[in-house]
Scaffold this motif. Structure first.
Motif, PDB file in Angstrom:
ATOM      1  N   GLY A  59      -6.692   0.547  -8.550  1.00  0.00           N
ATOM      2  CA  GLY A  59      -6.885   0.481  -7.101  1.00  0.00           C
ATOM      3  C   GLY A  59      -7.085  -0.944  -6.644  1.00  0.00           C
ATOM      4  O   GLY A  59      -6.230  -1.525  -6.002  1.00  0.00           O
ATOM      5  N   LYS A  60      -8.235  -1.537  -6.989  1.00  0.00           N
ATOM      6  CA  LYS A  60      -8.502  -2.918  -6.603  1.00  0.00           C
ATOM      7  C   LYS A  60      -7.856  -3.911  -7.561  1.00  0.00           C
ATOM      8  O   LYS A  60      -7.538  -5.026  -7.174  1.00  0.00           O
ATOM      9  N   TYR A  61      -7.725  -3.529  -8.802  1.00  0.00           N
ATOM     10  CA  TYR A  61      -7.206  -4.474  -9.785  1.00  0.00           C
ATOM     11  C   TYR A  61      -6.318  -3.747 -10.785  1.00  0.00           C
ATOM     12  O   TYR A  61      -6.314  -2.510 -10.880  1.00  0.00           O
ATOM     13  N   LEU A  62      -5.557  -4.536 -11.525  1.00  0.00           N
ATOM     14  CA  LEU A  62      -4.643  -4.031 -12.540  1.00  0.00           C
ATOM     15  C   LEU A  62      -5.027  -4.636 -13.877  1.00  0.00           C
ATOM     16  O   LEU A  62      -5.122  -5.865 -14.007  1.00  0.00           O
ATOM     17  N   SER A  63      -5.275  -3.803 -14.875  1.00  0.00           N
ATOM     18  CA  SER A  63      -5.649  -4.270 -16.205  1.00  0.00           C
ATOM     19  C   SER A  63      -4.447  -4.156 -17.136  1.00  0.00           C
ATOM     20  O   SER A  63      -3.814  -3.099 -17.217  1.00  0.00           O
ATOM     21  N   ILE A  64      -4.137  -5.241 -17.813  1.00  0.00           N
ATOM     22  CA  ILE A  64      -3.015  -5.291 -18.755  1.00  0.00           C
ATOM     23  C   ILE A  64      -3.600  -5.606 -20.123  1.00  0.00           C
ATOM     24  O   ILE A  64      -4.170  -6.686 -20.327  1.00  0.00           O
TER      25      ILE A  64
ATOM     26  N   ILE B 223      -5.132  -6.296  -5.655  1.00  0.00           N
ATOM     27  CA  ILE B 223      -3.802  -5.691  -5.635  1.00  0.00           C
ATOM     28  C   ILE B 223      -3.445  -5.204  -4.233  1.00  0.00           C
ATOM     29  O   ILE B 223      -2.326  -5.390  -3.755  1.00  0.00           O
ATOM     30  N   ILE B 224      -4.390  -4.592  -3.544  1.00  0.00           N
ATOM     31  CA  ILE B 224      -4.095  -4.004  -2.233  1.00  0.00           C
ATOM     32  C   ILE B 224      -4.360  -4.995  -1.112  1.00  0.00           C
ATOM     33  O   ILE B 224      -3.511  -5.229  -0.252  1.00  0.00           O
ATOM     34  N   VAL B 225      -5.543  -5.585  -1.093  1.00  0.00           N
ATOM     35  CA  VAL B 225      -5.953  -6.447   0.008  1.00  0.00           C
ATOM     36  C   VAL B 225      -6.367  -7.798  -0.564  1.00  0.00           C
ATOM     37  O   VAL B 225      -7.054  -7.862  -1.580  1.00  0.00           O
ATOM     38  N   GLY B 226      -5.942  -8.867   0.111  1.00  0.00           N
ATOM     39  CA  GLY B 226      -6.340 -10.209  -0.293  1.00  0.00           C
ATOM     40  C   GLY B 226      -5.266 -10.895  -1.114  1.00  0.00           C
ATOM     41  O   GLY B 226      -4.187 -10.365  -1.367  1.00  0.00           O
ATOM     42  N   LYS B 227      -5.589 -12.098  -1.532  1.00  0.00           N
ATOM     43  CA  LYS B 227      -4.666 -12.895  -2.317  1.00  0.00           C
ATOM     44  C   LYS B 227      -4.798 -12.557  -3.793  1.00  0.00           C
ATOM     45  O   LYS B 227      -5.901 -12.503  -4.348  1.00  0.00           O
ATOM     46  N   LEU B 228      -3.658 -12.329  -4.435  1.00  0.00           N
ATOM     47  CA  LEU B 228      -3.669 -11.993  -5.852  1.00  0.00           C
ATOM     48  C   LEU B 228      -4.191 -13.165  -6.672  1.00  0.00           C
ATOM     49  O   LEU B 228      -3.858 -14.320  -6.419  1.00  0.00           O
ATOM     50  N   TRP B 229      -5.013 -12.862  -7.663  1.00  0.00           N
ATOM     51  CA  TRP B 229      -5.435 -13.877  -8.618  1.00  0.00           C
ATOM     52  C   TRP B 229      -5.652 -13.217  -9.968  1.00  0.00           C
ATOM     53  O   TRP B 229      -5.927 -12.028 -10.062  1.00  0.00           O
ATOM     54  N   ILE B 230      -5.509 -14.001 -11.016  1.00  0.00           N
ATOM     55  CA  ILE B 230      -5.468 -13.493 -12.388  1.00  0.00           C
ATOM     56  C   ILE B 230      -6.628 -14.067 -13.182  1.00  0.00           C
ATOM     57  O   ILE B 230      -6.985 -15.239 -13.041  1.00  0.00           O
ATOM     58  N   ASP B 231      -7.208 -13.224 -14.025  1.00  0.00           N
ATOM     59  CA  ASP B 231      -8.294 -13.648 -14.897  1.00  0.00           C
ATOM     60  C   ASP B 231      -8.024 -13.133 -16.308  1.00  0.00           C
ATOM     61  O   ASP B 231      -7.379 -12.090 -16.480  1.00  0.00           O
ATOM     62  N   GLN B 232      -8.502 -13.878 -17.295  1.00  0.00           N
ATOM     63  CA  GLN B 232      -8.399 -13.484 -18.693  1.00  0.00           C
ATOM     64  C   GLN B 232      -9.812 -13.290 -19.224  1.00  0.00           C
ATOM     65  O   GLN B 232     -10.690 -14.118 -18.977  1.00  0.00           O
TER      66      GLN B 232
ATOM     67  N   GLU C  27       0.140   4.424 -15.615  1.00  0.00           N
ATOM     68  CA  GLU C  27       0.524   3.230 -16.330  1.00  0.00           C
ATOM     69  C   GLU C  27       1.478   2.403 -15.481  1.00  0.00           C
ATOM     70  O   GLU C  27       2.227   2.922 -14.665  1.00  0.00           O
ATOM     71  N   LEU C  28       1.452   1.095 -15.729  1.00  0.00           N
ATOM     72  CA  LEU C  28       2.320   0.195 -14.973  1.00  0.00           C
ATOM     73  C   LEU C  28       3.790   0.525 -15.201  1.00  0.00           C
ATOM     74  O   LEU C  28       4.613   0.417 -14.296  1.00  0.00           O
ATOM     75  N   SER C  29       4.123   0.960 -16.415  1.00  0.00           N
ATOM     76  CA  SER C  29       5.514   1.277 -16.721  1.00  0.00           C
ATOM     77  C   SER C  29       5.986   2.538 -16.018  1.00  0.00           C
ATOM     78  O   SER C  29       7.171   2.849 -16.033  1.00  0.00           O
ATOM     79  N   LYS C  30       5.066   3.292 -15.396  1.00  0.00           N
ATOM     80  CA  LYS C  30       5.448   4.521 -14.711  1.00  0.00           C
ATOM     81  C   LYS C  30       5.317   4.394 -13.200  1.00  0.00           C
ATOM     82  O   LYS C  30       5.242   5.380 -12.500  1.00  0.00           O
ATOM     83  N   ILE C  31       5.262   3.168 -12.703  1.00  0.00           N
ATOM     84  CA  ILE C  31       5.219   2.930 -11.265  1.00  0.00           C
ATOM     85  C   ILE C  31       6.569   2.386 -10.817  1.00  0.00           C
ATOM     86  O   ILE C  31       7.011   1.355 -11.321  1.00  0.00           O
ATOM     87  N   PRO C  32       7.254   3.059  -9.911  1.00  0.00           N
ATOM     88  CA  PRO C  32       8.558   2.547  -9.453  1.00  0.00           C
ATOM     89  C   PRO C  32       8.364   1.292  -8.613  1.00  0.00           C
ATOM     90  O   PRO C  32       7.882   1.353  -7.488  1.00  0.00           O
ATOM     91  N   MET C  33       8.733   0.144  -9.165  1.00  0.00           N
ATOM     92  CA  MET C  33       8.491  -1.133  -8.513  1.00  0.00           C
ATOM     93  C   MET C  33       9.815  -1.780  -8.139  1.00  0.00           C
ATOM     94  O   MET C  33      10.694  -1.931  -9.001  1.00  0.00           O
ATOM     95  N   PRO C  34       9.995  -2.179  -6.882  1.00  0.00           N
ATOM     96  CA  PRO C  34      11.195  -2.957  -6.526  1.00  0.00           C
ATOM     97  C   PRO C  34      11.082  -4.377  -7.044  1.00  0.00           C
ATOM     98  O   PRO C  34      10.016  -4.822  -7.476  1.00  0.00           O
ATOM     99  N   VAL C  35      12.201  -5.104  -6.985  1.00  0.00           N
ATOM    100  CA  VAL C  35      12.211  -6.461  -7.513  1.00  0.00           C
ATOM    101  C   VAL C  35      11.388  -7.400  -6.645  1.00  0.00           C
ATOM    102  O   VAL C  35      11.140  -8.545  -7.044  1.00  0.00           O
TER     103      VAL C  35
ATOM    104  N   TRP D  39       0.822  -1.206   0.000  1.00  0.00           N
ATOM    105  CA  TRP D  39       0.000   0.000   0.000  1.00  0.00           C
ATOM    106  C   TRP D  39       0.856   1.256   0.000  1.00  0.00           C
ATOM    107  O   TRP D  39       0.502   2.248  -0.638  1.00  0.00           O
ATOM    108  N   SER D  40       1.985   1.219   0.682  1.00  0.00           N
ATOM    109  CA  SER D  40       2.853   2.386   0.720  1.00  0.00           C
ATOM    110  C   SER D  40       3.414   2.721  -0.651  1.00  0.00           C
ATOM    111  O   SER D  40       3.772   3.868  -0.919  1.00  0.00           O
ATOM    112  N   ILE D  41       3.468   1.729  -1.535  1.00  0.00           N
ATOM    113  CA  ILE D  41       3.992   1.966  -2.883  1.00  0.00           C
ATOM    114  C   ILE D  41       2.870   2.327  -3.847  1.00  0.00           C
ATOM    115  O   ILE D  41       3.021   3.187  -4.712  1.00  0.00           O
ATOM    116  N   MET D  42       1.705   1.704  -3.659  1.00  0.00           N
ATOM    117  CA  MET D  42       0.639   1.822  -4.635  1.00  0.00           C
ATOM    118  C   MET D  42      -0.325   2.982  -4.392  1.00  0.00           C
ATOM    119  O   MET D  42      -1.048   3.383  -5.297  1.00  0.00           O
ATOM    120  N   LYS D  43      -0.379   3.518  -3.188  1.00  0.00           N
ATOM    121  CA  LYS D  43      -1.461   4.448  -2.879  1.00  0.00           C
ATOM    122  C   LYS D  43      -1.423   5.724  -3.715  1.00  0.00           C
ATOM    123  O   LYS D  43      -2.460   6.351  -3.934  1.00  0.00           O
TER     124      LYS D  43
END
Length: 774
Positions: free
Chosen positions: A498-503, A532-541, A377-385, A367-371
């Motif tokens: 916020g809740k999800y990430l769309s690619i 993304i913020i709360v709960g277990k990550l899961w992916i859908d197509q 865009e995802l490419s403009k979010i500073p993400m650690p490894v 949350w401290s990174i995403m808030k």
């Protein structure tokens, strides 16, 4: 009351089904549910249609207790974890269910108490079957019959126990009734006696039915065994006659051969030709014999497996030409031949690794990174490894070749419509690796490349290059020795909500087959990362794919159904229809993008009823039996500690000799992360980004001296930069090394196409033109 529509219970049977009212909650009360009792398990569904995919609950009767509340209600509980409050339509129906449940409970408890060796003892006591033609099937048939008979005997024993139990209870109730005085309890006792008498009668009827089934089954199998024995005797007589004829022919040929040899022995220097001639005649006889065995072209159109040539003509006649045209095994023989061809070089294949370092358990406050990143865009979010997986996007793109054998099979297809089925299955198979993969791959640096040389193992070579940074784009080119080429340029657009990430992958994938000259194109669907913020990550197509054959006009429309909590369909469902250029459906595809795909030939189609409130009509397809196109490979052992990598993904970052200096395997931050040294990897990642910024500024200064008015939309690095000076430079300022930008003649898009030279440079070991990016 009218007789219920549920089937009459047979306590000696293995399955019992019917509608029962189940207590849900205080708002809805009792709701009608479809219950199925099978193999000691009681399961229920909302409707009968759900039996194929969605079970709402199951109780193991071996450890459950069954209690009766009143005339129609009864309760099933397994000790507190699960309790079903049920109500039958009438008292008789309730008694039928109680009887069936007690039978199943007794059988389940007995099976649970039995030793695991009982099955071996039973099989060992059965009479052996002599080896020979049909021996295996007859042995299995006898074993199946014996198991069924044994089950019937056990049912009789269970019924006997229940009769004794209910009889004792009935006697006790009758005794209590005799000793009862004329009080207010007389009515309750009389009802209890009546209930037990009814239960006793139903159980007795069940035992009688079981005895009748046992007798009928024994009589039926007795007749079958007599017929089978007579058929074996007749076959033995025929074999003896055939053997006698073969022996006579053998003696005749042997005498003829000896006579020819003696006649030739009297000649002069040509005496050596006699035996040679005799051998040639034998060879001719053999050839004529095998030609006669294989002479049945109307039964097999294309041989799928060499073992089919060893079958007799009677077995071959069991196949029809239509099935052989569509069978998956149609293409297995040439593929196996191609796989064996590298072994002729006598060069051992490289042993690939099967493990990588386990993923460290590092905690990080997401949350401290995403808030502050919502809407970016995802490419403009500073993400650690810490949120990455130790492979780059180029390597992830190469994972599309996990099921390359689908394209191998497609290249051998004679029918373009059947070939479309394999291409469509290949387009779905690329998503199977994403079901557990919640990590973010490294976004490649500009000019980074990745090669996947599997020519000796699988017959293909793959090359990826990062050709742009804003938008981030990677060009991919694959050439296979088995007659197909795959190329794509993928640009990823992503939004954090916020809740999800769309690619959203942008770009077109091309598959070209050399033999048929068929050219297919399709696009990728949207990938959504939830929680993304709360709960277990899961992916859908979700989305739709149109696979188009630009040569013939054939088309396949695939639909990826998004996940819905209220949907009764199978999760991750994919459906599709293969149509020709006139819109006529020929195949129906169905399955899931994380498990398997099947296809069925369409025999007839018609317009059905209305679909929903829009009034659209559904198309009903009458199809043949579905056959499997593709199935997901199982994950390697311990995959949960290795980022859920597949067997192929584990080898993607394995160092190899002769790689280009820009290859992703040489990327230091990615290598450090794979080794579990995440702190050093983060520091190295910052160094690479700063180096990339310096190179970018230098390129901008050179471009500014030549053209002052042009502006670039390329980004510098994967995490984006706040420096506005890095956002302007002409797009033409950077040229890819192994790909050239041109207009695609099929789609009209501006794409990067492989211009050649990489594999030749690798053979020479000459990498002078590669930039220093690491």
């Amino acid at each position: 009351m009218s007789e219920p529509k549920t089937p009459t219970p047979v306590p000696a049977g293995d399955t019992y089904k019917g509608w029962v009212f189940k207590w849900t909650n205080y708002i809805k009360g009792y709701q009608r549910r479809w219950f199925v009792l099978s193999n000691g398990l009681l399961s229920y569904y909302r409707t009968q249609a759900e039996m194929g995919h969605t079970c709402r609950g199951t109780i193991n009767l071996a450890t459950a207790t069954i209690t009766v509340d009143d005339a129609c209600n009864f309760v099933i509980s397994n000790g507190g974890a699960q309790t079903y409050h049920l109500k039958a339509s009438c008292e008789v129906e309730r008694q039928r269910w109680i009887t069936a449940l007690e039978l199943a409970k007794a059988k389940a408890a007995r099976m649970q108490a039995e030793s695991d060796d009982s099955g071996d003892d039973f099989s060992s006591s059965s009479p052996p079957v002599a080896p020979g033609q049909g021996g295996g099937s007859q042995n299995s048939e006898v074993q199946s019959a014996l198991r069924t008979l044994g089950s019937k005997v056990e049912d009789l024993s269970t019924c006997n126990d229940l009769i004794s139990k209910h009889g004792s209870a009935l006697q006790r109730s009758l005794s209590e009734l005799d000793s009862l005085r004329l009080t207010g309890e007389a009515g309750d006792k009389i009802r209890q006696v009546t209930e037990r008498a009814t239960l006793f009668r139903i159980t007795s009827n069940a035992m009688i039915n079981a005895c009748r089934d046992f007798l009928a089954l024994a009589q039926a199998h007795s007749k079958r065994w007599q017929k089978a024995l007579q058929a074996e005797r007749d076959q033995r007589v025929r074999l003896e006659e055939t053997l006698e004829q073969l022996a006579k022919q053998h003696n005749h040929l042997e005498r003829a051969f000896r006579g020819a040899a003696q006649a030739n022995a009297t000649a002069d220097n040509k005496s050596a030709a006699g035996p040679g001639k005799g051998e040639a005649s034998d060879e001719d006889d053999d050839n004529e014999f095998f030609d006669a065995m294989e002479e049945a072209p109307e039964f097999i159109t294309v041989p799928a497996d060499p073992q089919f040539h060893k079958r007799s003509s009677s077995n071959i006649s069991g196949f029809n030409s239509e099935m052989c045209l569509d069978d998956q095994s149609l293409n297995e023989e040439p593929l196996a031949m191609n796989q064996e061809s590298p072994s002729q070089e006598l060069v051992p294949l490289k042993k690939r690794r099967t493990r990588i370092s386990d993923k460290p358990n590092y905690s990080l406050n997401l949350w401290s990174i995403m808030k502050n990143c919502i809407g970016k865009e995802l490419s403009k979010i500073p993400m650690p490894v810490n949120f990455n997986e130790p492979i780059s996007m180029l390597q992830r793109l190469s994972e599309d070749l996990e099921y390359h054998e689908l394209l191998d099979k497609a290249s051998k297809c004679q029918s373009s419509l059947e070939q479309m089925c394999y291409v469509a299955a290949f387009s779905v198979s690329s998503y199977s690796t994403t079901v557990h993969r919640t990590g973010k791959p490294f976004n490649p640096l500009l000019g980074e490349t990745y090669e996947l040389d599997r020519r000796r193992e699988s017959g293909y070579r793959s090359l990826c290059e990062q050709v742009s940074h804003h938008p981030p784009a990677a060009a991919h080119h694959v050439i296979s020795d088995r007659g197909w080429t795959l190329r794509q340029e993928i640009t990823v657009a992503s939004k954090f909500r916020g809740k999800y990430l769309s690619i959203m992958p942008l770009g077109t994938i091309h598959a070209i087959f050399e033999k048929s000259n068929n050219h297919y194109t399709w696009k990728k669907v949207t990938t959504t990362v939830h929680n993304i913020i709360v709960g277990k990550l899961w992916i859908d197509q979700s989305g739709e794919i149109d696979v188009v054959n630009h040569t013939t006009g054939d088309r396949c429309h695939l639909k990826f159904a998004p996940y819905s909590y209220f949907s009764r369909d199978v999760a991750r469902k994919v459906t599709g229809v293969v149509m020709d250029k006139d819109g006529k459906a020929h195949y129906v595809l169905s399955g899931t993008w994380d498990e398997k795909m099947e296809f069925s030939r369409v025999m007839q189609s018609s317009r059905g009823g209305e679909n929903g409130t829009e009034g659209k009509q559904k198309t009903v397809y009458q199809t043949l039996k579905a056959r499997e196109l593709w199935r997901k490979n199982p994950l390697p052992e311990g995959a949960e500690t290795m980022y859920y990598f597949t067997t192929l993904a584990l080898t993607l970052n394995e160092p190899e000799e002769g790689m280009a200096p820009t290859d992703s395997r040489r990327r230091p931050d990615q290598r450090l992360m794979e080794d579990g040294r995440w702190d050093e990897a983060n520091a190295e990642k910052q160094r690479l980004e700063e180096k990339q910024r310096s190179v970018r500024r230098e390129r901008e200064r050179e471009a500014a001296s030549q053209r002052t008015s042009s502006q670039s939309e390329e980004a510098v690095d994967e995490d984006s930069v706040t420096d506005p000076s890095l956002k302007s430079a002409p797009h033409e300022n950077y040229q890819a090394l192994w790909f050239e930008r041109c207009e695609d003649r099929i789609t009209g898009e501006q794409v990067h196409i492989y211009k050649g030279g990489y594999w030749e440079a690798k053979d020479r070991g000459s990498w002078e033109g590669c930039p220093d990016i690491f």
